[in-house]
Scaffold this active site. Structure first.
Site, PDB file in Angstrom:
ATOM      1  N   ARG A 155       0.858  -1.180   0.000  1.00  0.00           N
ATOM      2  CA  ARG A 155       0.000   0.000   0.000  1.00  0.00           C
ATOM      3  C   ARG A 155       0.901   1.239   0.000  1.00  0.00           C
ATOM      4  NH1 ARG A 155      -3.451  -2.905  -1.423  1.00  0.00           N
ATOM      5  NH2 ARG A 155      -5.517  -3.252  -0.511  1.00  0.00           N
ATOM      6  N   GLU A 214      -4.393   7.314  -4.848  1.00  0.00           N
ATOM      7  CA  GLU A 214      -4.649   6.645  -6.131  1.00  0.00           C
ATOM      8  C   GLU A 214      -5.979   7.111  -6.676  1.00  0.00           C
ATOM      9  OE1 GLU A 214      -4.225   2.415  -5.539  1.00  0.00           O
ATOM     10  OE2 GLU A 214      -2.245   2.664  -4.659  1.00  0.00           O
ATOM     11  N   HIS A 218      -1.756   0.101  -9.804  1.00  0.00           N
ATOM     12  CA  HIS A 218      -2.285  -0.870  -8.831  1.00  0.00           C
ATOM     13  C   HIS A 218      -2.809  -2.124  -9.557  1.00  0.00           C
ATOM     14  CE1 HIS A 218      -4.049  -1.162  -4.515  1.00  0.00           C
ATOM     15  NE2 HIS A 218      -3.827  -2.368  -5.023  1.00  0.00           N
TER      16      HIS A 218
HETATM   17  C1  DGY Z   1      -5.899  -6.182  -2.731  1.00  0.00           C
HETATM   18  O1  DGY Z   1      -6.543  -7.207  -2.985  1.00  0.00           O
HETATM   19  O2  DGY Z   1      -5.819  -5.718  -1.598  1.00  0.00           O
HETATM   20  C2  DGY Z   1      -5.259  -5.514  -3.884  1.00  0.00           C
HETATM   21  O3  DGY Z   1      -4.308  -4.602  -3.514  1.00  0.00           O
HETATM   22  C3  DGY Z   1      -6.318  -4.848  -4.696  1.00  0.00           C
HETATM   23  O4  DGY Z   1      -6.820  -3.781  -3.946  1.00  0.00           O
END
Ligand code: DGY
Length: 325
Positions: free
Chosen positions: A237, A266, A285
């Site tokens: 993250r 994002e 992402h």
């Molecule tokens: C998750 O599954 O947490 C991925 O980062 C997609 O948000």
């Protein structure tokens, strides 16, 4: 009577049909202004919610007095007020396991792309600037045999270690809550303190969840511990990193490059200083974003939701304290 489910993510036709069999479904097509208004209108009648990429805080949840279950189509659950959900006995589930390998593939794609300067050099060719055989100014660095440092040795960390160890002959070092002897045995991996890892790894890869404890875990002090050849990879993250400190380290070349799939905010703004640096590979992402994996995640979320609405404990329950059995 069927329960009401609000979907804020489109599902494939078979999954949609399955959900319709068991629930009255309201679909929110997009999380834009109109979609959010529709969501607010639908929340008062909702027993279940299914989707991703929406911050579900107490203010929104208070609009849904009948809510019993939330099924997130993600492994990360940083978008949810888990304490509040638990207090209200709303079951939160996520979709681990099915995305592990794909997300580790994304990590490795970024490792290779940054080390071998794939994006920068492919752009050069596309721009018609490949006029002669390339020389040292365009060389990258090896991946095989280099030290892979993984921060957060969960499922995705292990899948990254597997690729590094078996595929690329990389010594693996890692930092997590505690050493994991089974990981050491499988991948010849070695546990390190955070500071030792930052100093010793050629690739520093983040694969840990965002929590109050991990927010801004990597900042100016941590970047200063890395060396000028270190490549930094983030597939966890954005908020685990102090992005301004990262920009600074990249601009000053105190680290070599960064491969980033996640960002503080994002979508990443076009004006971000990260996008002006040719030692950055930035992706939108895409961690789990393949057709197969996203379908598997959606299926898993539907299973979790239907189990929860049927009074069963969902397989991937995040807040066991909410389950009264
Ligand atoms: C998750 O599954 O947490 C991925 O980062 C997609 O948000």
């Amino acid at each position: 009577m069927k329960k009401s489910v609000v979907l804020y993510k489109k599902l494939s036709a078979p999954l949609m049909a399955r959900l319709h069999e068991h629930a009255d479904v309201t679909l929110i097509d997009a999380l834009d202004e109109a979609g959010l208004a529709k969501l607010r209108d639908a929340l008062p009648g909702a027993h279940g919610l299914l989707g991703a990429s929406l911050r579900l805080d107490a203010e929104l949840l208070d609009l849904a007095p009948k809510l019993e279950a939330v099924a997130s189509v993600s492994v990360g659950v940083d978008n949810y007020d888990i304490d509040y959900l638990t207090r209200r006995r709303i079951l939160l589930s996520n979709t681990p396991d099915v995305l592990t390998e794909t997300t580790a593939d994304t990590g490795f794609a970024l490792i290779l792309a940054t080390a071998r300067r794939v994006v920068e050099l492919a752009d050069m060719v596309r721009a018609g600037q490949w006029h002669k055989n390339i020389g040292p100014a365009h060389f990258g660095s090896d991946v095989h045999g280099k030290t892979l440092g993984i921060i957060g040795m969960g499922r995705i960390g292990e899948a990254l270690a597997q690729r590094g160890h078996f595929g690329f002959g990389m010594p693996v070092i890692y930092h997590s809550h505690s050493p994991k002897p089974e990981v050491d045995a499988r991948f010849g991996a070695q546990y390190r303190s955070l500071d030792d890892l930052l100093q010793q790894a050629d690739f520093v890869c983040l694969t840990l969840p965002l929590t109050a404890e991990t927010e801004k875990l990597i900042g100016a002090r941590e970047f200063a511990l890395m060396g000028p050849e270190t490549i930094f990879i983030n597939i966890s993250r954005g908020k685990v990193v102090d992005e301004a400190a990262l920009v600074d380290a990249l601009q000053q070349r105190t680290i070599r490059a960064a491969g980033l799939d996640v960002f503080e905010r994002e979508p990443l703004e076009h004006g971000s200083p990260l996008l002006r640096l040719n030692n950055v590979v930035a992706t939108p992402h895409i961690g789990s974003a393949t057709h197969e994996t996203r379908e598997a995640m959606a299926r898993c979320a539907v299973d979790n939701l239907l189990a929860a609405l049927g009074g069963e404990r969902p397989l991937n329950l995040v807040n066991p304290g909410a389950y009264v059995g």
